[in-house]
Design a protein around this motif. Sequence first.
Motif, PDB file in Angstrom:
ATOM      1  N   HIS A   1      64.344  15.948  72.135  1.00 47.85           N
ATOM      2  CA  HIS A   1      64.765  16.344  70.791  1.00 47.85           C
ATOM      3  C   HIS A   1      65.454  17.695  70.764  1.00 47.85           C
ATOM      4  CE1 HIS A   1      61.810  13.199  69.681  1.00 47.85           C
ATOM      5  NE2 HIS A   1      62.627  13.028  68.663  1.00 47.85           N
ATOM      6  N   TYR A   2      65.391  18.395  71.887  1.00 47.90           N
ATOM      7  CA  TYR A   2      65.919  19.757  71.889  1.00 47.90           C
ATOM      8  C   TYR A   2      67.162  19.874  72.757  1.00 47.90           C
ATOM      9  CZ  TYR A   2      61.187  19.468  70.442  1.00 47.90           C
ATOM     10  OH  TYR A   2      60.043  19.042  69.817  1.00 47.90           O
ATOM     11  N   GLY A   3      67.768  18.705  73.086  1.00 45.01           N
ATOM     12  CA  GLY A   3      69.071  18.693  73.736  1.00 45.01           C
ATOM     13  C   GLY A   3      69.031  18.826  75.236  1.00 45.01           C
ATOM     14  N   VAL A   4      67.848  18.752  75.824  1.00 43.57           N
ATOM     15  CA  VAL A   4      67.758  18.867  77.279  1.00 43.57           C
ATOM     16  C   VAL A   4      67.924  17.469  77.884  1.00 43.57           C
ATOM     17  CG1 VAL A   4      66.312  19.559  79.221  1.00 43.57           C
ATOM     18  CG2 VAL A   4      66.225  20.829  77.070  1.00 43.57           C
ATOM     19  N   PRO A   5      68.875  17.286  78.828  1.00 40.13           N
ATOM     20  CA  PRO A   5      69.128  15.949  79.378  1.00 40.13           C
ATOM     21  C   PRO A   5      67.986  15.468  80.267  1.00 40.13           C
ATOM     22  CG  PRO A   5      70.459  17.576  80.507  1.00 40.13           C
ATOM     23  CD  PRO A   5      69.782  18.302  79.386  1.00 40.13           C
ATOM     24  N   PHE A   6      67.878  14.165  80.349  1.00 43.15           N
ATOM     25  CA  PHE A   6      66.802  13.571  81.135  1.00 43.15           C
ATOM     26  C   PHE A   6      67.280  12.236  81.642  1.00 43.15           C
ATOM     27  CE2 PHE A   6      62.872  10.969  81.320  1.00 43.15           C
ATOM     28  CZ  PHE A   6      62.196  11.715  82.274  1.00 43.15           C
TER      29      PHE A   6
ATOM     30  N   GLU B   1      74.781  27.666  79.229  1.00 37.57           N
ATOM     31  CA  GLU B   1      74.146  26.361  79.052  1.00 37.57           C
ATOM     32  C   GLU B   1      73.197  26.379  77.857  1.00 37.57           C
ATOM     33  OE1 GLU B   1      72.279  24.726  82.432  1.00 37.57           O
ATOM     34  OE2 GLU B   1      74.165  24.312  83.473  1.00 37.57           O
ATOM     35  N   VAL B   2      72.438  27.469  77.750  1.00 39.03           N
ATOM     36  CA  VAL B   2      71.522  27.581  76.605  1.00 39.03           C
ATOM     37  C   VAL B   2      72.332  27.621  75.318  1.00 39.03           C
ATOM     38  CG1 VAL B   2      69.827  29.057  75.468  1.00 39.03           C
ATOM     39  CG2 VAL B   2      69.720  28.702  77.946  1.00 39.03           C
ATOM     40  N   ARG B   3      73.416  28.400  75.354  1.00 37.92           N
ATOM     41  CA  ARG B   3      74.255  28.472  74.163  1.00 37.92           C
ATOM     42  C   ARG B   3      74.790  27.098  73.788  1.00 37.92           C
ATOM     43  NH1 ARG B   3      79.164  27.921  74.074  1.00 37.92           N
ATOM     44  NH2 ARG B   3      79.493  28.455  76.258  1.00 37.92           N
ATOM     45  N   SER B   4      75.263  26.387  74.808  1.00 40.85           N
ATOM     46  CA  SER B   4      75.822  25.060  74.548  1.00 40.85           C
ATOM     47  C   SER B   4      74.763  24.140  73.932  1.00 40.85           C
ATOM     48  CB  SER B   4      76.325  24.433  75.853  1.00 40.85           C
ATOM     49  OG  SER B   4      77.357  25.217  76.389  1.00 40.85           O
ATOM     50  N   ARG B   5      73.590  24.222  74.481  1.00 43.94           N
ATOM     51  CA  ARG B   5      72.530  23.314  74.015  1.00 43.94           C
ATOM     52  C   ARG B   5      72.147  23.625  72.561  1.00 43.94           C
ATOM     53  NH1 ARG B   5      67.215  24.068  74.633  1.00 43.94           N
ATOM     54  NH2 ARG B   5      67.482  25.646  76.256  1.00 43.94           N
ATOM     55  N   VAL B   6      72.008  24.908  72.264  1.00 44.88           N
ATOM     56  CA  VAL B   6      71.608  25.274  70.906  1.00 44.88           C
ATOM     57  C   VAL B   6      72.733  24.937  69.929  1.00 44.88           C
ATOM     58  CG1 VAL B   6      70.871  27.151  69.405  1.00 44.88           C
ATOM     59  CG2 VAL B   6      70.086  27.066  71.769  1.00 44.88           C
ATOM     60  N   ARG B   7      73.955  25.157  70.384  1.00 46.29           N
ATOM     61  CA  ARG B   7      75.096  24.799  69.530  1.00 46.29           C
ATOM     62  C   ARG B   7      75.099  23.299  69.261  1.00 46.29           C
ATOM     63  NH1 ARG B   7      80.529  26.468  68.494  1.00 46.29           N
ATOM     64  NH2 ARG B   7      81.963  24.706  68.445  1.00 46.29           N
ATOM     65  N   LEU B   8      74.770  22.567  70.307  1.00 46.80           N
ATOM     66  CA  LEU B   8      74.694  21.119  70.175  1.00 46.80           C
ATOM     67  C   LEU B   8      73.701  20.727  69.080  1.00 46.80           C
ATOM     68  CD1 LEU B   8      75.048  18.178  71.411  1.00 46.80           C
ATOM     69  CD2 LEU B   8      73.104  18.755  72.844  1.00 46.80           C
ATOM     70  N   LEU B   9      72.538  21.367  69.103  1.00 48.83           N
ATOM     71  CA  LEU B   9      71.517  21.049  68.101  1.00 48.83           C
ATOM     72  C   LEU B   9      72.008  21.410  66.706  1.00 48.83           C
ATOM     73  CD1 LEU B   9      68.287  22.394  69.890  1.00 48.83           C
ATOM     74  CD2 LEU B   9      69.228  20.089  69.922  1.00 48.83           C
ATOM     75  N   CYS B  10      72.588  22.599  66.627  1.00 48.90           N
ATOM     76  CA  CYS B  10      73.048  23.067  65.316  1.00 48.90           C
ATOM     77  C   CYS B  10      74.110  22.147  64.729  1.00 48.90           C
ATOM     78  CB  CYS B  10      73.606  24.484  65.424  1.00 48.90           C
ATOM     79  SG  CYS B  10      72.354  25.700  65.822  1.00 48.90           S
ATOM     80  N   LYS B  11      74.937  21.612  65.605  1.00 44.01           N
ATOM     81  CA  LYS B  11      76.015  20.759  65.120  1.00 44.01           C
ATOM     82  C   LYS B  11      75.539  19.377  64.718  1.00 44.01           C
ATOM     83  CE  LYS B  11      79.752  20.099  67.324  1.00 44.01           C
ATOM     84  NZ  LYS B  11      80.591  19.743  68.463  1.00 44.01           N
TER      85      LYS B  11
ATOM     86  N   ILE C   1      77.064  15.439  76.282  1.00 42.94           N
ATOM     87  CA  ILE C   1      76.007  15.063  75.335  1.00 42.94           C
ATOM     88  C   ILE C   1      76.558  15.137  73.918  1.00 42.94           C
ATOM     89  CG2 ILE C   1      73.671  15.577  74.541  1.00 42.94           C
ATOM     90  CD1 ILE C   1      73.184  17.046  77.156  1.00 42.94           C
ATOM     91  N   ASP C   2      77.247  16.221  73.654  1.00 45.03           N
ATOM     92  CA  ASP C   2      77.794  16.413  72.311  1.00 45.03           C
ATOM     93  C   ASP C   2      78.770  15.295  71.963  1.00 45.03           C
ATOM     94  OD1 ASP C   2      78.721  18.185  69.946  1.00 45.03           O
ATOM     95  OD2 ASP C   2      80.568  17.781  71.081  1.00 45.03           O
ATOM     96  N   PHE C   3      79.580  14.950  72.932  1.00 49.99           N
ATOM     97  CA  PHE C   3      80.583  13.925  72.682  1.00 49.99           C
ATOM     98  C   PHE C   3      79.909  12.584  72.332  1.00 49.99           C
ATOM     99  CE2 PHE C   3      83.470  10.605  74.233  1.00 49.99           C
ATOM    100  CZ  PHE C   3      84.588  10.882  73.458  1.00 49.99           C
ATOM    101  N   CYS C   4      78.930  12.234  73.155  1.00 50.81           N
ATOM    102  CA  CYS C   4      78.252  10.954  72.910  1.00 50.81           C
ATOM    103  C   CYS C   4      77.433  10.994  71.626  1.00 50.81           C
ATOM    104  CB  CYS C   4      77.360  10.602  74.093  1.00 50.81           C
ATOM    105  SG  CYS C   4      78.288  10.219  75.583  1.00 50.81           S
ATOM    106  N   TRP C   5      76.856  12.156  71.330  1.00 55.19           N
ATOM    107  CA  TRP C   5      76.051  12.280  70.106  1.00 55.19           C
ATOM    108  C   TRP C   5      76.941  12.069  68.873  1.00 55.19           C
ATOM    109  CZ3 TRP C   5      71.509  16.240  70.008  1.00 55.19           C
ATOM    110  CH2 TRP C   5      70.728  16.045  68.879  1.00 55.19           C
TER     111      TRP C   5
END
Lengths: 1051, 475
Positions: free
Chosen positions: A160-165, A259-269, A216-220
């Motif tokens: 849920h927090y944008g970390v890939p698995f 990477e952290v920035r990207s992930r948090v931005r991903l969540l925010c978007k 991730i962002d693209f697919c989301w």
Amino acid sequence: METIDPDSISEELFERDDDTEPAQVVPPVVAVMVTHDAGQWFEESLAALGAQDYPSLSVLVLDDGSAHDPTDRIAQALPGAFVRRRGGEGGFAAAANDALASVEGAVFLLFCHDDVVFDADAVRLMVEEAYRSNAGIVGPKVVDRNHPDILVEVGMSVDHYGVPFSGLEPDEVDQEQHDGVRDVFFISHRAMLVRADLFHELGGFDAGTFPGADDIDFCWRARLAGARVVVAPAARVRDGRSTTARRGAYGSRPNERDEVRSRVRLLCKSYSGLALVWVLPVAMFLDLLETILFLVTGRVRRAGAVVGGWASVFAHPGELRRARAEAQKLRRVDDGDVRDLMIRGSARLRKFMIERVHAGERLAQVSSRTRERVDEASLRLRRLPAFAAILVGVLVLFGVRSLLLGHVTQVGSFQAWPGVGASWGTFSGAWRTTFMGAARPATPVFAFMAVASAALLDHPGLAQSLVIGGALPLGAFGAYRLLRPFASSALPGIAAAAAYAANPIVRNAIWRGELGPLVCFALAPFLLGAFVRITVDVPDRPAGSRRTELHALATVALLTAAAGSVWPAALLLGPAIGIACCLAAPFVGDTRRAVTALVAAAIASVAAALLLAPWSYSLVGADAATLGAQPRASLSFAAIFHFDTGHATAGIASWGIVAAAFVPLLIARGPRLAWATRAWILAVISFAVAWLPGRLTAGATVLAPEGVLVGAAVGLAFAAGLGVAAVLDDLRRFHFGWRQVTTIVAFAGLGCALVGLATDTISGRFGLHADDWPSMYSWMGDNVPAGGFRVLWVGDPTILPADAKTAGDVGFAFTRDGPGDARALWAAPEQHADRVVAGMLDSASAGSTVRLGHLLAPAGVRYVVFLRRAAPDSGPFGRDEHVIDDALGRQLDLTLSRVDDQSLVYNNDAWIPMHALVPPGNTAVQVGGKDPQTAATRSENSGVVGVAAPGGTTEPVGPGTLLWSEAANGGWKASSNGRGIARQDAFGWTNAFTLDANAPVHVHFAGSFLTSAARFLEIVLWIALVAFWFTTRRRREPLESPSDVPLPEET
Amino acid sequence: MKSRRFLFVAVLLVLLAAAFAIGKTSSEPRTVAAANGSETAAAASSDVWFCPGEPTTIAPKYGRLTLANVADEKAEVEVTDLADSGATTQTTLGVAAHSVLTKARASLGAPGALTIEAFGGRVLAEEGVEGPAMFESTPCATQAARQWFFAAGTTPRGVQQWLVLENPYASDAKVNVTLRTSGGVREPGILQSVDVAPRSRNLIALQNIAVREDRVATEVDAQVGSVVASQIIVYTADAGTPGVAQSLGSTTSAMHWSFAGGIARRDSSSYVAITNVGDDAAQVDIQAAAQSPKAAIAPASLNLAQDDVAWVQIGQCPASSRAKACISVPSGVRYSLDIRSESGIAIVAQTVDRFALADGGGTTSLLGGLVPATAWTFARSTVPGESETDLSFVNPGAVPASVSIGAVHNGRIDNRSAFQHLTVAPGRQVTIRYNGGRSPSKVDAALTVDSTVPIYAERLIVTQDEAGASNGVAG
């Protein structure tokens, strides 16, 4: 091989195809390979693309700022490829976005890295799968370059927090175990086939989420736009590293801060605003934990990267807001659907467990075994109902055996029911005899008493025993029936019955002698069940179902009226259910159903009020005591939340009910989850109403918590039953995890609650003993003197054996000619005369008078009883009322007659019989006084004689003044020898008739015609509605069986 | 649906957590003000007074009952005589507005306690004795109580110490009497579970139980019901100058006691008796403040064991009195007393004064004040054989008090300018002579004292051969 001008690339890419039109029309695919300082594997990758069996594949190599121009290498490996060079800013995302402008005419774009080797059929298989699955994005199975039997990636997920698995264990061997085509959360852009129109709609990759989260962002975003993202494992590519290990740019060491920035931005978007409320704080919390871990283990730079990443994402809020707005503009599905493909918990933790502990395998084994056990247990549980039903039934019946088989302890409102005639007379009479009397109608309860007693051949005691002793079994049965539409097995119903019967509030209601809450408890499940029937399948209700709907509505109205007649606050239970349905709408959807419930509640409540008219009309503007509210000690929320309202708490056992009720919120689906949500909201409303008034004002005048919490009790029992249904049908969808553990704990708690019930069943009347005040003071009723008398009961209003009013916080109540019976209950709204009595008690408490006996004499008060407990040796204790206790002891005209541990009885030395004659010329009695207290204080009873008046007719009396100790009212008429006698106020608050001669006098109260007519209409209305209810009955079909729903696999 | 599920669970958990966080407290019901929503009739309120009366060793003909109505409406007073022998009788008296009525006790019935109910007006009742070498006039009790305390008592030869217990109610009362004497604490069996019958009184001759004790402090505890207790010390000729000291007990013990008026006379013996009724030893500080700020009086400190009783001499301190507590107050100085117990130990303090007069000796005894008030009332100001009437005030506050005195009699209120706006400095006492001189006024008036800040007030009436001191009635 051609090196092309960027501006002309779109035309050139497909111009040559015009001349060599393929025999078979296939969608053109452009492979966009992004390269950056390509390694030794570059040629092999290019060659593999060139060797694809897909007939319409073009290759565009985008060189993203390589130090050495790769054109020659490309020309040698794949002469047909197009090459475009650009500056190396923005990484893969920015480079790939060049395809937006560069490529036209392609149906699919295949993005890939320069180190990926495609199998010869990979592109074809992906394109085919794109059409077959109507997918927007398709990815291949990725295996290790050197060891093709080792899996690297088969579609990706995120937490849920944008970390890939990836879900794969290290070096997991490809045994085709993942070869099913399936939806995945995202496909890494090492090899990603994208529908070109989708790529254009999404505006390409977001360079702001590079590195680490651009794919991730693209697919989301694709998912938000409604596109499917699938993995087609039949298509295989080879690569060197897993995606989760390779989140940097082109193999370089990943920039963790970015990477952290990207992930948090991903969540925010990507998340909806509501979801962000909890996702961002939790993500921040997890990162904070990680930061602390880094610091503890000496990895300060990585800790700084996490902090820096969070800080940098919000450095440009305007840009972030715009990016979010664009992403949200695409939204066609809600977050819930997107989250379906996310993993629960933390991907980092899972990865750690899988990589370091190999827990995945073990978890899988446990999960598998658990599922088998759950299935096995479910099967066994389906055989359990009979045993469980017998157990619960025996417990319940054993618990109330003394109430059913013995006599009911007369505490609180469990006073003895009068006979048929007396009950009906009270109902139909124009004058209520509670307190000083009032020209108000009585509650229909007295009619029910009369009917029930008549049905039992004038055995009101038996009728009372059946009602009080039967309330708990009836309520449990109602809870059982409530669950029937939601389960194929009887077990959920039995669990609901157990949760309801084990609820301490019913035992406490019995212990306190609260008939209203008890009846409400018995009827509430049926009421809720009727609401379920009213609202079920509203959108799809077939034509002709109006009959069922009306029947359910009639049920609600009848039940509400029946409960409301005993406890006026019960009239609000229906609206509370309707409101709960409305409040649940945002969580369960189905606004139409919610509105239906609310409208039904309103209609039924109005109908119930009409059924109770004219009594209900008399409640408008009534004092709080008439409505059942009394000053009560405030309860803490914890006490309310686990129903700890009195003697029967069973310790922590009742928490088990709450725990069991939580289960459906975690595992139920469909209608069960929806109704569990509504049930919980009903419970929350009930908890709030029970708790808030006391919280706002300590010791506020409030309704009995046992009654208010009926909503919570039925809600949680309903939810607990739904939980069992969900366990039987829904739990096996889940792998072993916290749900199973929670379920086990919850049902252990439910078992504890049953143990609590079992321990309270020993006495047979839930803590009450057989002795009671009316029995102890029955001597008061022996040899009633001529004229009759009243008994004034004083103490905590909640423990008095009659309906109490309050003077300050002190409760007081009247009975006539002894301890009284149920006719002293359901008192009329407070009248002037009642306030006069309250004022007298206030005066005594304040020390303003030491002649309370004189003051009460006009009311015919012969005994004043001060109580400290509801019954001599059992029941609740009242509050410390030492002020009135001391005050009574200070009165000069009250003689202490009897002292017990929990009560004091005073004889009133100054009492005057209720019906008494003051001889002519007697000036000791100031009958004509206008001020009640002044007149009474200076009056002495010398020379006053009681006058027997059976049926309102006296023996020959007079001349003199006939005192008639009922509240002063012009409706009181007297006649003697056929002549009317003028009435006057006595002492300013009762009645007197001046008699000129010695003759029998007939005294009666002339009620209004309107009240009589309204009462007649009330009876007609009841008969009509009950008849309607009977005629509209029919067998109900079970609601949709959730067990029939296919069970998708969930993690 | 899943997001909604978790949203709901999250909302539910947040709500529950918030409720748990702010809902830990459970509270008891508030006390609703009396008469809330009820109809009271002020006119019907009755004032009741309980006068235990004097022992039968004092001839009934000397008994007096004074009723003062300080309101501007007539009062009707019903006096119930709970005769020691014979039937209860009732007498109804009218007391005009702003007037004082003194009746011979004998005219109201046989010896016994009186219950006085007043309807209308505002009536105060004082009972006492007026006779040769005997005078007392003390307010009657306004309520019965479960506990009563007396600190000063003595039973040497020639001194009678009477305890009068009245039960005005219709229910039995059972009491235990504890004596704290110079010989230790005593709970005589005869004084345990003493039954005080309804509407009656018990006379207990303590001098026959605690025989020849220098100091006898008395505590009355009602196990059942409640009573009114008063104490009369009769000094017979065998004890020197005859005299009577009557005092109504205190219904509570306390850590702080105040006495407004005292004068160190040359031919007098003044003591303050202090008894420790707490559950541990107490250190008691006694501070006397002179009327004149120029006269400084050294305080005294006293260690008082549990259940001990001590008499502290005021003035006339002998030179060799170091072993005994004595407050050295110069002769002729008027003073107030402030007595405090440290460490929260409850004590009871009561003064005993005996002083020489022209034709005899004055004997007074007074329990200290516990709560200062801005208004005080005394039912009477003058008695036959009047010599002087003094009013003493002490201001325990930090701001000066402006005190005005009114005399209520014969249907009017006299506000003599000499007695208006008297200033009582903070921490100081003021004594004014209301009546006296060569030809004292013979008009008996109720005295009303109004102060701008709470004060204590006492009255001392001195006749030719006796004296009587009493506290005022607050309010």
